[in-house]
Enzyme design. Structure first.
Site, PDB file in Angstrom:
ATOM      1  N   VAL A  82       1.078  -1.298   0.003  1.00 27.11           N
ATOM      2  CA  VAL A  82      -0.090  -0.005   0.120  1.00 27.11           C
ATOM      3  C   VAL A  82       0.974   1.346  -0.153  1.00 27.11           C
ATOM      4  O   VAL A  82       1.572   1.559   0.805  1.00 27.11           O
ATOM      5  CB  VAL A  82      -1.048   0.063   1.146  1.00 27.11           C
ATOM      6  CG1 VAL A  82      -1.765   1.301   1.257  1.00 27.11           C
ATOM      7  CG2 VAL A  82      -1.853  -1.161   1.170  1.00 27.11           C
ATOM      8  N   SER A  83       1.032   1.925  -1.132  1.00 28.56           N
ATOM      9  CA  SER A  83       1.846   2.909  -1.177  1.00 28.56           C
ATOM     10  C   SER A  83       1.680   4.076  -0.276  1.00 28.56           C
ATOM     11  O   SER A  83       0.657   4.203   0.478  1.00 28.56           O
ATOM     12  CB  SER A  83       1.618   3.620  -2.624  1.00 28.56           C
ATOM     13  OG  SER A  83       2.008   2.626  -3.722  1.00 28.56           O
TER      14      SER A  83
END
Length: 415
Positions: A82-83
């Site tokens: 998840v950036s």
């Protein structure tokens, strides 16, 4: 659904506490310049991103610079995450999404699709796709748990896009890509925007492109880091190791660069260094990214030096960066960019460190280009375009640097 993780947080945090974390995140994003428009800010105030990573500390998931790794391969390489919110907000701003649009996200995580769903509103549609069914299962579970119904999750190789759902007003790619497959251009509406973390000669920048017929024209760019694309389009950087002592490794990241004489360069690394200073200075908060793009445009054999922090502490190298440092290579010699403090507070001078028989000359050559950038291009921004492979040279912008890939010809030019 079998194999879908439980998205319920292990600790029952009060909604008020969650909202305070989201408000604090928005404030961080504004201060960092990543979130500028009210609609982007509202999206980050709304999405319960921590539900996508229930094993992670909830407060950390709302830190602007924290990316949460969700999967690694057998070699320990991150293949899904998840950036960080800062990067997500930056890409969404680059995409310039309006209500009612149809958006394709390539590389699923869940939260980013939810942000995109907030941006397009109830009248719009989001398609999020990933090659890994484990990743799309997680995204499906997250979107169900958070109530987003205008998002379609697709498990497929993004090399071919999502033809059953095209055309798209926007395509947002959240994995590092070395190439631009034809499907991404063909499935994008004329004048539509493709935001992609494009790797050019080793370094990755998220670039917003606008479709202009059969090619793409850049509209700015930002330095970034993403997990690499998988599947048919996989094209990873290779590492030539110059020093392999555990914890203090040093190597060169190769991305279409000539095969180096690794043994000779390893020997050069062990020899005394020479340093040349440019007289060009940067403020402490001033990025190197435009200088480094100039260097990779102007110089041919310029891979990136990658070194562990301990290698710098031991004095093996004078500089180390997680993103890599442009390094000019010639036979058994090399030189890389470095920096030192000046007598002026928060001001640093750029220079070059050389190793090997031609180390001094290579350092001088690097310094020459640093001065050229300062003299001729410091206030400029490069222009990046993507053309189909096979496009004749006379249709490409003149000068600059060309990066040749299987599907595309990428051009980097300067005013």
């Amino acid at each position: 659904m079998d194999g879908v993780p439980d998205m319920t947080p292990k600790i029952d945090h009060a909604p008020e506490a969650e909202q305070r974390l989201r408000e604090a995140l928005v404030q961080q994003l504004v201060e960092l310049g990543a979130a500028r428009s009210p609609r982007v800010m509202d999206a980050f105030r709304t999405v319960r991103r921590h539900l996508a990573t229930p094993d992670a500390d909830m407060a950390r998931t709302y830190q602007a610079e924290v990316a949460t790794v969700t999967k690694t391969d057998e070699y320990g390489v991150d293949v899904s995450s998840v950036s960080a919110p800062r990067v997500q907000a930056m890409q969404i701003e680059q995409a310039d999404i309006e209500p009612g649009m149809t958006v394709l996200e390539i590389g699923s995580s869940g939260p980013n699709a939810a942000y995109l769903a907030e941006m397009v509103g109830e009248s719009g549609r989001v398609v999020t796709m990933d090659i890994d069914p484990e990743v799309t299962d997680r995204a499906t579970a997250f979107l169900k748990a958070t109530g987003y119904r205008n998002v379609t999750v697709v498990t497929a190789d993004a090399e071919h896009g999502a033809p059953d759902h095209a055309p798209f007003d926007r395509i947002v790619v959240t994995v590092q890509a070395a190439d631009v497959p034809p499907a991404w251009i063909e499935q994008l509406r004329e004048g539509g925007r493709l935001v992609v973390p494009l790797r050019m000669r080793g370094m990755t920048r998220t670039v917003p492109f606008v479709r202009d017929g059969d090619h793409l024209v850049s509209d700015g760019f930002e330095l970034c880091g993403f997990v690499p694309m998988q599947g048919v389009g996989e094209n990873r950087v290779r590492l030539a190791v110059l020093h392999d002592e555990h914890g203090e490794e040093v190597g060169l990241r190769l991305d279409g660069h000539p095969e180096p004489d690794t043994a000779a360069l390893a020997k050069a690394l062990a020899t005394p260094r020479t340093t040349d200073w440019s007289g060009v200075t940067l403020a402490g908060d001033e990025s190197n990214e435009h200088l480094d793009l100039w260097l990779t445009t102007a110089l041919d054999n310029l891979p990136l030096l990658a070194a562990k922090p301990e290698a710098r502490a031991r004095g093996l190298v004078a500089s180390a960066s997680p993103l890599g440092i442009p390094t000019l290579v010639d036979g058994g010699s090399f030189a890389y960019r470095t920096v030192r403090a000046t007598d002026v507070e928060d001001r640093y001078e750029l220079g070059a460190v050389g190793h090997g028989p031609q180390g001094r000359q290579l350092a001088e050559r690097l310094v020459e280009e640093i001065r050229a950038w300062d003299r001729d291009h410091r206030g400029d921004r490069a222009h990046i375009e993507v053309y189909p492979a096979g496009t004749p040279d006379d249709r490409l912008p003149a000068g600059g640097r060309r990066v040749e890939r299987r599907h595309s010809r990428v051009t980097i030019t300067w005013p």
